[in-house]
Design a protein around this motif. Structure first.
Motif, PDB file in Angstrom:
ATOM      1  N   THR A   8       0.826  -1.208   0.000  1.00 29.64           N
ATOM      2  CA  THR A   8       0.000   0.000   0.000  1.00 29.64           C
ATOM      3  C   THR A   8       0.860   1.257   0.000  1.00 29.64           C
ATOM      4  OG1 THR A   8      -1.773  -1.127   1.224  1.00 29.64           O
ATOM      5  CG2 THR A   8      -1.761   1.279   1.273  1.00 29.64           C
ATOM      6  N   ILE A   9       1.909   1.248   0.820  1.00 32.28           N
ATOM      7  CA  ILE A   9       2.795   2.416   0.912  1.00 32.28           C
ATOM      8  C   ILE A   9       3.624   2.563  -0.362  1.00 32.28           C
ATOM      9  CG2 ILE A   9       4.714   3.432   2.190  1.00 32.28           C
ATOM     10  CD1 ILE A   9       3.646   2.084   4.702  1.00 32.28           C
ATOM     11  N   SER A  10       4.060   1.434  -0.915  1.00 34.95           N
ATOM     12  CA  SER A  10       4.853   1.482  -2.146  1.00 34.95           C
ATOM     13  C   SER A  10       4.046   2.054  -3.297  1.00 34.95           C
ATOM     14  CB  SER A  10       5.355   0.076  -2.503  1.00 34.95           C
ATOM     15  OG  SER A  10       6.232  -0.414  -1.512  1.00 34.95           O
ATOM     16  N   VAL A  11       2.804   1.663  -3.400  1.00 36.51           N
ATOM     17  CA  VAL A  11       1.925   2.195  -4.447  1.00 36.51           C
ATOM     18  C   VAL A  11       1.717   3.688  -4.256  1.00 36.51           C
ATOM     19  CG1 VAL A  11      -0.419   2.145  -5.380  1.00 36.51           C
ATOM     20  CG2 VAL A  11       0.759   0.003  -4.860  1.00 36.51           C
ATOM     21  N   ALA A  12       1.532   4.094  -3.007  1.00 36.66           N
ATOM     22  CA  ALA A  12       1.348   5.519  -2.709  1.00 36.66           C
ATOM     23  C   ALA A  12       2.583   6.326  -3.100  1.00 36.66           C
ATOM     24  CB  ALA A  12       1.043   5.699  -1.226  1.00 36.66           C
ATOM     25  N   ARG A  13       3.765   5.760  -2.871  1.00 34.58           N
ATOM     26  CA  ARG A  13       5.008   6.454  -3.235  1.00 34.58           C
ATOM     27  C   ARG A  13       5.162   6.519  -4.753  1.00 34.58           C
ATOM     28  NH1 ARG A  13       8.172   3.699  -0.502  1.00 34.58           N
ATOM     29  NH2 ARG A  13       8.731   5.144   1.176  1.00 34.58           N
ATOM     30  N   LEU A  14       4.899   5.403  -5.405  1.00 27.34           N
ATOM     31  CA  LEU A  14       5.079   5.323  -6.857  1.00 27.34           C
ATOM     32  C   LEU A  14       4.103   6.230  -7.593  1.00 27.34           C
ATOM     33  CD1 LEU A  14       6.540   3.877  -9.224  1.00 27.34           C
ATOM     34  CD2 LEU A  14       4.715   2.151  -9.146  1.00 27.34           C
ATOM     35  N   LYS A  16       2.547   8.784  -6.275  1.00 25.03           N
ATOM     36  CA  LYS A  16       2.560  10.120  -5.667  1.00 25.03           C
ATOM     37  C   LYS A  16       1.195  10.497  -5.078  1.00 25.03           C
ATOM     38  CE  LYS A  16       6.249  11.726  -8.730  1.00 25.03           C
ATOM     39  NZ  LYS A  16       6.666  12.751  -9.709  1.00 25.03           N
ATOM     40  N   HIS A  17       0.649   9.579  -4.292  1.00 24.74           N
ATOM     41  CA  HIS A  17      -0.645   9.841  -3.655  1.00 24.74           C
ATOM     42  C   HIS A  17      -0.540  11.005  -2.662  1.00 24.74           C
ATOM     43  CE1 HIS A  17      -2.381   5.537  -4.395  1.00 24.74           C
ATOM     44  NE2 HIS A  17      -2.096   6.191  -5.507  1.00 24.74           N
ATOM     45  N   LYS A  18      -1.619  11.761  -2.557  1.00 25.48           N
ATOM     46  CA  LYS A  18      -1.696  12.846  -1.579  1.00 25.48           C
ATOM     47  C   LYS A  18      -2.390  12.392  -0.298  1.00 25.48           C
ATOM     48  CE  LYS A  18      -1.533  16.707  -4.815  1.00 25.48           C
ATOM     49  NZ  LYS A  18      -2.176  17.984  -5.252  1.00 25.48           N
ATOM     50  N   ASN A  19      -3.179  11.313  -0.391  1.00 26.61           N
ATOM     51  CA  ASN A  19      -3.897  10.778   0.770  1.00 26.61           C
ATOM     52  C   ASN A  19      -3.481   9.330   1.000  1.00 26.61           C
ATOM     53  OD1 ASN A  19      -5.376  13.220   0.832  1.00 26.61           O
ATOM     54  ND2 ASN A  19      -6.875  12.394  -0.606  1.00 26.61           N
ATOM     55  N   GLU A  33       8.429   1.746   6.291  1.00 27.95           N
ATOM     56  CA  GLU A  33       8.295   1.951   4.851  1.00 27.95           C
ATOM     57  C   GLU A  33       7.948   3.411   4.534  1.00 27.95           C
ATOM     58  OE1 GLU A  33       8.611   0.537   0.962  1.00 27.95           O
ATOM     59  OE2 GLU A  33       9.007  -0.504   2.852  1.00 27.95           O
ATOM     60  N   LEU A  34       7.249   4.061   5.466  1.00 29.98           N
ATOM     61  CA  LEU A  34       6.910   5.471   5.279  1.00 29.98           C
ATOM     62  C   LEU A  34       8.130   6.369   5.369  1.00 29.98           C
ATOM     63  CD1 LEU A  34       3.581   6.031   7.274  1.00 29.98           C
ATOM     64  CD2 LEU A  34       3.949   6.394   4.836  1.00 29.98           C
ATOM     65  N   LEU A  35       9.144   5.904   6.084  1.00 32.18           N
ATOM     66  CA  LEU A  35      10.335   6.705   6.342  1.00 32.18           C
ATOM     67  C   LEU A  35      11.513   6.287   5.476  1.00 32.18           C
ATOM     68  CD1 LEU A  35      10.053   6.555  10.236  1.00 32.18           C
ATOM     69  CD2 LEU A  35       9.059   8.268   8.693  1.00 32.18           C
ATOM     70  N   LYS A  36      11.271   5.360   4.567  1.00 32.13           N
ATOM     71  CA  LYS A  36      12.331   4.809   3.737  1.00 32.13           C
ATOM     72  C   LYS A  36      12.810   5.821   2.703  1.00 32.13           C
ATOM     73  CE  LYS A  36      13.208   0.848   0.712  1.00 32.13           C
ATOM     74  NZ  LYS A  36      12.598  -0.354   0.084  1.00 32.13           N
ATOM     75  N   ASP A  37      14.096   5.878   2.494  1.00 30.62           N
ATOM     76  CA  ASP A  37      14.701   6.778   1.506  1.00 30.62           C
ATOM     77  C   ASP A  37      14.246   8.220   1.747  1.00 30.62           C
ATOM     78  OD1 ASP A  37      15.961   4.568   0.348  1.00 30.62           O
ATOM     79  OD2 ASP A  37      14.236   4.152  -0.927  1.00 30.62           O
ATOM     80  N   GLU A  38      13.582   8.813   0.748  1.00 30.51           N
ATOM     81  CA  GLU A  38      13.123  10.207   0.882  1.00 30.51           C
ATOM     82  C   GLU A  38      11.737  10.305   1.506  1.00 30.51           C
ATOM     83  OE1 GLU A  38      13.326  12.119  -2.872  1.00 30.51           O
ATOM     84  OE2 GLU A  38      15.510  12.052  -2.990  1.00 30.51           O
ATOM     85  N   GLY A  39      11.152   9.183   1.870  1.00 29.77           N
ATOM     86  CA  GLY A  39       9.811   9.222   2.421  1.00 29.77           C
ATOM     87  C   GLY A  39       8.765   9.442   1.347  1.00 29.77           C
ATOM     88  N   GLU A  44      -0.024  14.541   1.619  1.00 26.72           N
ATOM     89  CA  GLU A  44      -0.592  15.694   2.320  1.00 26.72           C
ATOM     90  C   GLU A  44      -1.488  15.287   3.492  1.00 26.72           C
ATOM     91  OE1 GLU A  44      -2.596  18.199  -0.463  1.00 26.72           O
ATOM     92  OE2 GLU A  44      -0.770  18.714  -1.576  1.00 26.72           O
ATOM     93  N   ARG A  45      -2.112  14.120   3.383  1.00 26.75           N
ATOM     94  CA  ARG A  45      -3.039  13.673   4.430  1.00 26.75           C
ATOM     95  C   ARG A  45      -2.727  12.233   4.810  1.00 26.75           C
ATOM     96  NH1 ARG A  45      -5.406  16.518   0.610  1.00 26.75           N
ATOM     97  NH2 ARG A  45      -6.390  18.510   1.191  1.00 26.75           N
TER      98      ARG A  45
END
Length: 394
Positions: A8-14, A16-19, A33-39, A44-45
């Motif tokens: 879920t977090i990887s998809v959001a990073r790839l 560029k989800h805002k929520n 995973e949220l803090l990995k690399d550049e985060g 935004e939410r």
């Protein structure tokens, strides 16, 4: 579950989800995973309600620099780290239903914050830095262990909704009466014995809730026709909200005439002034009544404070000039924020007032509450003249 979270977090990073919704995930630690690399630089939410988090990472702002809203409702967080102050874009922070014992002073650095919810925690005090939140509109600190509110809270000039229900407050800072945008104030279920004299004088404040303050026996008269909830009264929560709002009307204070007491005649002005450098103070005409039998003269300290107040504000308004006034700190504070204002004529009052009780049974609220209480409204006047001529029921 862990692999699903990472996906879920990887998809959001790839993408560029805002929520990002991470509610009900049984999280005991902030996801690495949220803090990995550049985060997640575009996030935004972030929603992390109803987990088991106990703390927040120190590098939260570095990895999630564009957070606007952070929802951490119903976790087990005890302390918010100082790093929270680095989330400079944060507008909404919800830490309700946690185990918070301390709010760090760095929260005052969240200059964009508009909504702060800290309800249902273990807080015994709030840091004075809360007063630095100039954009704050909503503050919910209900169901905590607060004994007092921070004095600097009145500096939150955008504050519209303040909820302090179910705490241990025994008084309300009179400075709160200076909040220009406050529309709703809820203080139900505390230990209040009195309320500030000026509470309700602002045109913006329309709704005040003070249910279940068993020691509260009188309400300031400025709350007349504004009060929604009162100690021991039939609760308006049984009334539809729209109907309850119709019961509250705005008290028009612009009809009051400024000034009070015996008017000063022009021919007497020279006799009733004294000068010191650039500062000229006009003494009240009541001074001439000293020794007479027909007029009650206020204490000299009160008369002096009223005269200083008028001169102080005249110089500031007309000349943008403030002469240095040497007063004890307590009196200087009063000069900036009087104890109250006369309900008859708006004269500021500092050390001396004349109270007049109006029982609830004589007001329009009586029928609404079925006469189940002896609570009344107390009007405060600045002189015997105003006391005689003022009638709350007119």
């Amino acid at each position: 579950m862990a692999s699903e979270l990472c996906k879920t977090i990887s998809v959001a990073r790839l993408e560029k989800h805002k929520n990002l919704f991470l509610n009900y995930r049984n999280l005991h630690h902030f996801p690495l995973e949220l803090l990995k690399d550049e985060g997640l630089q575009h996030l935004e939410r972030l929603y992390m309600k109803r987990n088991s988090l106990t703390t927040l990472p120190e590098n939260l702002a570095q990895k999630l620099p564009n957070l606007v809203e952070l929802y951490l409702h119903s976790n087990n967080i005890v302390v918010v780290p100082e790093a929270i102050g680095s989330l400079v874009k944060l507008q909404c922070l919800d830490l309700s239903d946690n185990a918070l014992e301390i709010v760090c002073p760095e929260i005052g650095r969240l200059r964009a914050l508009r909504h702060l919810r800290l309800a249902n925690n273990q807080l015994q005090f709030l840091p004075p830095e809360v007063g630095d939140l100039k954009e704050l509109q909503t503050l919910d600190i209900s169901t905590n262990r607060l004994l007092a509110l921070p004095e600097r809270l009145h500096l939150c000039l955008s504050l519209q909704y303040l909820t302090v229900d179910r705490n241990r407050l025994w008084c309300v800072p009179r400075h709160l009466c200076q909040l220009p945008s406050l529309n709703e104030l809820s203080m139900a279920g505390n230990r209040l014995a009195s309320l500030p004299v000026d509470l309700g004088r602002s045109r913006e404040l329309q709704y005040v809730y003070v249910d279940n303050n068993v020691q509260l026996k009188g309400l300031p008269s400025y709350l007349y026709n504004k009060v929604i909830g009162c100690n021991g009264l039939y609760s308006l929560t049984h009334t539809p909200w729209s109907s309850a709002r119709r019961q509250a009307t705005i008290l028009n204070t612009e009809d009051a005439v400024s000034g009070c007491g015996i008017p000063i005649q022009l021919s007497e002005v020279r006799l009733l002034t004294f000068s010191s450098g650039q500062l000229t103070v006009f003494l009240p005409a009541e001074v001439k009544a000293i020794g007479t039998e027909n007029d009650h003269v206020l204490p000299l300290q009160e008369l002096t404070m009223r005269s200083l107040y008028r001169t102080y504000h005249r110089l500031w308004k007309d000349l943008n000039f403030l002469s240095p006034i040497s007063l004890p700190r307590s009196l200087l504070e009063l000069l900036h924020c009087p104890l109250g204002h006369c309900h008859r004529c708006s004269e500021p009052m500092f050390t001396f007032v004349y109270p007049k009780l109006f029982p609830l049974r004589e007001t329009p609220m009586a029928g609404l509450h079925q006469r189940r209480t002896s609570i009344g409204f107390v009007a405060y006047c600045c002189s015997t003249q105003c006391l005689r001529t003022f009638n709350l029921l007119c």
